[in-house]
Design an enzyme around this catalytic site. Structure first.
Site, short mmCIF file in Angstrom:
data_model
loop_
_atom_site.label_atom_id
_atom_site.label_comp_id
_atom_site.label_asym_id
_atom_site.label_seq_id
_atom_site.Cartn_x
_atom_site.Cartn_y
_atom_site.Cartn_z
N ALA A 74 0.88 -1.17 0.00
CA ALA A 74 0.00 0.00 0.00
C ALA A 74 0.91 1.22 0.00
O ALA A 74 1.03 1.94 0.98
CB ALA A 74 -0.91 -0.01 1.22
N LEU A 77 1.07 5.32 -4.32
CA LEU A 77 1.52 6.07 -5.50
C LEU A 77 2.50 7.20 -5.20
O LEU A 77 2.48 8.24 -5.85
CB LEU A 77 0.31 6.62 -6.28
N ASN A 103 3.62 5.87 -16.81
CA ASN A 103 2.36 5.49 -16.20
C ASN A 103 1.78 6.74 -15.55
O ASN A 103 2.46 7.42 -14.77
CB ASN A 103 2.64 4.39 -15.16
N CYS A 134 -5.19 1.51 -9.46
CA CYS A 134 -4.44 1.43 -8.21
C CYS A 134 -5.41 1.24 -7.04
O CYS A 134 -6.31 2.04 -6.85
CB CYS A 134 -3.59 2.66 -7.97
N ILE A 195 -2.74 -7.90 -15.17
CA ILE A 195 -3.60 -7.25 -14.20
C ILE A 195 -2.77 -6.39 -13.24
O ILE A 195 -1.59 -6.67 -13.01
CB ILE A 195 -4.40 -8.30 -13.36
N GLY A 221 2.92 -10.79 -7.03
CA GLY A 221 3.84 -11.92 -6.92
C GLY A 221 3.22 -13.20 -7.45
O GLY A 221 2.07 -13.22 -7.90
N GLY A 248 2.77 -11.76 -11.44
CA GLY A 248 3.57 -12.79 -10.79
C GLY A 248 4.58 -13.48 -11.68
O GLY A 248 5.03 -14.59 -11.37
#
Lengths: 308, 263
Positions: A74, A77, A103, A134, A195, A221, A248
């Site tokens: 968390a 950003l 981005n 996000c 994703i 991951g 991942g």
């Protein structure tokens, strides 16, 4: 045999990469952090840390917790903001011989447009990746990406304000990702990336408090890879624009799964933390795999999935 | 900063739940400065997934990197099982080290438990000026014998929480007593500390109150160690500027006045 055999060059609409291995936003800093460890020009591309108009300090700590075969983050950003990015980061990024993608993230639809506009014509920026996914910020981010019509409006706003190819990064935290994907495609996006992280949480059983100060975080991951692969496969079936697979990927075998499922390129995220030199290793692994099997061009492999 | 596979030369328990590991890496040793750290990958594969950060505790013979660690979780439990001949991937040296004391200064090193690690490297590196080391442990069984790590002798005092050795009470009692001695010259001293947060907060308060320069080596959960993940944030004391530092690249050593110790 020539050095270009096998040919790993991929085209995603107007955007061309020397190979399909791209470093994911938020896991590769501004590229410079990894410069001492590898030749960055071996990579297909680099997507820099999510950029906002103004600098963002991010969430309070703890921001990270490891979970089985994955991690929750968390970060919120945290980034240097547009002004510092243009002044301090862009000149160095322009010296690279790889695709640099920025981005972008806004608190409102207008802010996405403003950011896109500010990056218009900036040399060395090959494309924009629009973050509507996000999970760690109070407004914007995922709030946009879970609604098909808002996702489409953000996409249109960015397209209106840029001369660069636009990739839209999708959240998996929806019931039907195909619905969002189609809405963004109809709005004119050049490509999709998916994703982003899956929302999750972890609890400290002694204090009974959340292990992240933000309570919720984004899971990334290898733990999320099968979910990511399924979603990438589904989206590839439901849109015509190119899809970049993320989720991942730790090595070239993982990357190949996504490519076979139909992703035109892949992004490497959390693996960069575990093995900072992983990017070039994945490129080499894909090259060896193709060479050993007589696959002359990576396109012959992409989407070669044999359904059950 | 380099990433390389390094061979474990030895790995032994030197106090209760406390291990000393020697890794062969002349390349990292040649670059290492006191206060810097390394990220260890304790096992290939994906569980545990992330590297673990460790302060460099000392170096030996220009080739051995010494890591002092306490078994507290999954990663360190795996490390404790490792034996000579095994190897770990090591990334380092990382972060900024201590600003070294000048030759006329007295250095007071205040350690809580395993926090002694970076301070021992500082002691090993600093050949000039008097050094006094104050170490706090839970009990006598946790005391780390310095001669197993350092090739020099030095003044040290010990405190234990249960009173089983040395002063009975927190190590900060020892610091306070020292700072309150009549002959203590605050203008010629600096403090270096590493240990649990509440202990360092107390040390920081004592140093700030008396105007003695003090540097603290902080610990944080981090994923990358090189400034990319932005996970290891720590609140700054600044009212206007930057809200957070990143322990990995801004630290791990900070002047205590730069940190907001109430968070």
């Amino acid at each position: 045999m020539s050095a270009s055999y096998p040919d790993l060059n991929v085209k995603l609409g107007p955007l061309e990469f020397k190979n399909p291995v791209i470093m994911a936003s938020g896991t590769f800093g501004y590229g410079q952090e990894f410069d001492a460890l590898m030749d960055l020009n071996l990579l297909g591309g680099i997507i820099v840390k999510g950029l906002s108009l103004r600098p963002k300090q991010g969430n309070p700590p703890p921001r990270i917790v490891e979970t089985p075969c994955g991690m929750l983050n968390a970060i919120g950003l945290a980034n240097v903001g547009l002004e510092v990015f243009m002044k301090d980061k862009i000149p160095w990024l322009q010296t690279l011989d790889t695709r640099v993608i920025v981005n972008i993230y806004g608190h409102s639809i207008d802010e996405y447009g403003e950011l896109a506009n500010a990056l218009k014509g900036v040399e060395g920026v090959s494309a924009l990746e629009v973050n509507i996914s996000c999970p760690n910020v109070a407004c914007g981010g995922m709030a946009f990406g879970t609604d098909p019509s808002v996702s489409a409006r953000v996409t249109e706003e960015v397209l209106k304000n840029t001369d660069k190819p636009v990739i839209v990064k999708l959240t998996p935290n929806v019931t039907d990702i195909g619905l969002i994907a189609r809405a963004v495609e109809e709005a004119g996006a050049h490509a999709l990336s998916l994703i982003n992280t899956l929302t999750g949480m972890a609890i400290d059983i002694e204090s009974r408090r959340p292990r992240l100060a933000n309570t919720f975080g984004g899971l990334s991951g290898p733990a999320i890879r099968p979910v990511a692969l399924r979603m990438v496969y589904q989206v590839v079936q439901s849109v015509d624009i190119p899809v970049i697979g993320i989720g991942g990927i730790m090595d070239h075998q993982d990357a190949l799964e996504f490519l076979i499922a139909g992703a035109k390129a892949i992004q490497v995220g959390t693996a960069n933390f575990v093995n900072p030199c992983v990017g070039p290793n994945i490129v080499e692994g894909i090259r060896d795999f193709c060479r050993e099997r007589g696959i002359a061009h990576i396109d012959d492999l992409i989407g070669s999935f044999e359904p059950a | 900063m380099i990433e390389q596979k390094t061979e474990i030369i030895f790995n032994r328990e030197i106090a209760r739940d406390t291990f000393l590991m020697g890794l062969r890496s002349p390349e990292i040793v040649a670059r290492a400065k006191p206060g810097q750290f390394v990220m260890l990958r304790v096992r290939p594969g994906i569980d545990p997934l992330l590297r673990r950060p460790f302060s460099i505790c000392a170096v030996q013979d220009d080739e051995l990197l010494l890591i002092l660690y306490r078994v507290v979780g999954k990663g360190t439990a795996i490390m404790a099982e490792a034996s000579g001949g095994d190897s770990f991937s090591v990334l380092g040296p990382l972060g900024n080290g201590f600003a070294l004391p000048d030759r006329h200064q007295q250095s007071i090193l205040v350690a809580g438990g395993i926090g002694v690690a970076p301070l021992l490297f500082l002691a090993q590196y600093t050949r000039t000026g008097p050094i006094q080391l104050m170490m706090g442990f839970g009990s006598a069984a946790e005391i780390i014998a310095l001669e197993l790590i350092l090739d020099r002798t030095m003044d040290f005092v010990i405190a234990t929480d249960d009173g089983s050795a040395g002063h009975a009470g927190p190590v900060t009692d020892l610091l306070e007593a020292r700072l309150n001695q009549d002959e203590f010259e605050r203008d010629a001293a600096s403090i270096f500390t590493c240990g649990p947060g509440p202990m360092m907060k107390k040390v920081a308060a004592m140093a700030l109150e008396r105007g003695i320069p003090c540097q603290a080596s902080l610990e944080a959960v981090m994923a990358c160690g090189i400034g990319a993940c932005q996970g290891c944030s720590v609140k700054t004391s600044s009212k206007e500027g930057q809200t957070y530092f990143h322990v990995c690249t801004d630290g791990p050593v900070f002047p205590v006045m730069a940190i907001d110790w109430n968070h």
